[in-house]
Design an enzyme around this catalytic site. Structure first.
Site, mmCIF file in Angstrom:
data_model
loop_
_atom_site.group_PDB
_atom_site.id
_atom_site.type_symbol
_atom_site.label_atom_id
_atom_site.label_comp_id
_atom_site.label_asym_id
_atom_site.label_seq_id
_atom_site.Cartn_x
_atom_site.Cartn_y
_atom_site.Cartn_z
ATOM 1 C CD GLU A 1 -3.278 -9.154 0.620
ATOM 2 O OE1 GLU A 1 -3.318 -9.227 1.856
ATOM 3 O OE2 GLU A 1 -2.234 -8.887 -0.005
ATOM 4 N NE ARG B 1 -3.549 -7.501 5.130
ATOM 5 C CZ ARG B 1 -3.469 -7.135 6.395
ATOM 6 N NH1 ARG B 1 -4.512 -6.602 7.005
ATOM 7 N NH2 ARG B 1 -2.339 -7.280 7.076
ATOM 8 N NE ARG C 1 -2.633 -10.910 7.226
ATOM 9 C CZ ARG C 1 -1.620 -10.577 8.009
ATOM 10 N NH1 ARG C 1 -1.670 -10.848 9.294
ATOM 11 N NH2 ARG C 1 -0.553 -9.966 7.521
ATOM 12 C CB CYS D 1 -0.864 0.003 1.250
ATOM 13 S SG CYS D 1 -2.057 1.331 1.254
#
Length: 414
Positions: free
Chosen positions: A126, A175, A173, A83
């Site tokens: 992802e 995502r 988690r 990112c």
């Protein structure tokens, strides 16, 4: 009729989470992979990848330096890319090139999609869910730059933020996963013809893999992505307090459809207790009684005055963490600093018959649904193995989406 093998290129491969998930469905064939860690001399992740999958067709060099001709033709491009700031500084008039910031890996994906003569028909990517609302000065701008660039290249995109634990997996988690379909594919055509809400709630690839409740759809919203990439970089959602992108959505023909969905799952659940090793844990994972006060302090709530390096005083406060971690729930998100003996607020600690201890590399692998000892290799420390898992994804999510995507691609029409 036997279904056609889907050729895959895996970028930013890490230790191979995407590949593990896809290869559970026997129809994916990874024809080329790339893993390069710019900040380290020894390429540990790439070594682990090669140890598990072999060195053939694996590249361990900076993707920005790889010539497009080195990358074989493929049907599906996958990867969990970092990112970063995707802003476009300027476009070149005499070139198809975009000048984003140097080293921003999104543009490496973009380059492959724009320069390959035979473009991959499908994308499966992802990222952290923060992508939907970054940067803070223009909420959602980075995601809109990405979507617009895919739109310009002829792809439709569907996305969903998935918390693995909400579908029975052992780790909380969260995502964002997104799939791209080139306009030459049947899936693109189906998406175009369908009611967009139906696609996101029932008919789409992600909805089939990870069902959502059909009632209580919140804040459904649609808007056009106006302007070119430079204009979007400069003007998108300027001054907006919230990102217009919700946890579920799609982009097709320059138009965004987005809504907030709620998971619909009542199957079995794996919790932290289920992944623990029993007799095999060595003493160095146990917390010394002398160190316990330090752990308790870091995990506890605080209200205190702190000083900066320049002697500026400020008040600092934070809430307490569950200590030790609850065994009857999915684990908290693994972070890259999970390894090593030093006390930490964020490392997991479990209470066992022998006392309090940290998690082992095998337990961390299990929380991401990797095979036991996938990252075990001579010269790779336990701390490094923990780092890999902090960077990895939950393999079960890839497996489920991969299975449905394969069915979509190989349905009679495709």
């Amino acid at each position: 009729m036997e279904s056609k093998k889907i050729k895959v290129v895996e970028l930013f491969a890490g230790v191979g989470g995407f590949r593990l998930g896809l290869e559970k469905t026997k129809n994916y064939d990874v024809v080329w992979s790339n893993q390069w860690e710019p900040s380290t001399k020894i390429q540990h992740a790439s070594m682990v990848y090669e140890a598990n999958f072999g060195p053939e067709n694996h590249s361990n060099k900076d993707i920005a330096q790889v010539s497009i001709s080195e990358i074989p033709d493929h049907d599906l491009l996958v990867g969990g890319f970092p990112c970063q700031d995707y802003s476009v500084a300027t476009t070149l008039h005499n070139s198809k090139g975009l000048i984003g910031k140097k080293g921003v890996l999104w543009w490496s994906i973009h380059k492959i999609l724009s320069e390959k003569k035979n473009k991959p028909k499908y994308l499966f990517l992802e990222n952290v869910d923060r992508l939907l609302k970054s940067p803070s000065s223009q909420r959602g701008r980075d995601f809109s730059v990405m979507l617009k660039s895919l739109d310009d290249l002829g792809y439709a995109v569907e996305w969903r933020v998935i918390n693995a634990a909400e579908y029975g997996m052992p780790q909380r988690r969260r995502r964002i996963f997104f799939l791209g379909y080139h306009k030459s594919t049947e899936i693109y055509k189906k998406m175009k013809q369908s009611e967009k809400a139906d696609w996101l709630l029932e008919k789409g690839t992600i909805a089939n893999a990870f069902p959502v409740t059909i009632e209580n759809i919140k804040n459904a919203n649609s808007f056009k992505l106006d302007g070119d990439l430079v204009e979007i970089t400069e003007n998108f959602n300027k001054g907006g307090k919230l990102s217009p992108f919700l946890n579920t959505g799609l982009l097709i023909n320059g138009k965004i459809y987005t809504m907030k969905t709620v998971p619909n799952y009542d199957g079995s659940k794996t919790v932290l207790r289920d992944v623990l090793q029993n007799g095999e844990v060595t003493d160095d994972f146990f917390i010394d009684a002398d160190d316990l006060p330090k752990w308790e302090y870091l995990k506890g709530s605080k209200k205190e005055i702190r000083k900066t390096a320049s002697d500026f005083e400020y008040s600092y406060s934070e809430g307490s963490m569950i200590f030790p971690d609850a065994l009857d729930n999915a684990s908290r998100t693994i972070i890259t600093g999970e390894g090593g003996k030093s006390a930490s607020r964020f490392k997991h600690v479990v209470n066992t018959k022998k006392g309090l201890r940290r998690l082992t590399p095998v337990e961390l692998e299990r929380l991401n649904m990797f095979p036991d000892n996938h990252t075990k290799l001579d010269g790779i420390t336990d701390t490094k193995r923990a780092f890999f898992m902090g960077n990895a994804l939950v393999v079960g999510v890839i497996e489920k989406i991969g299975k449905v995507l394969n069915n979509q691609i190989n349905s009679k029409n495709e």
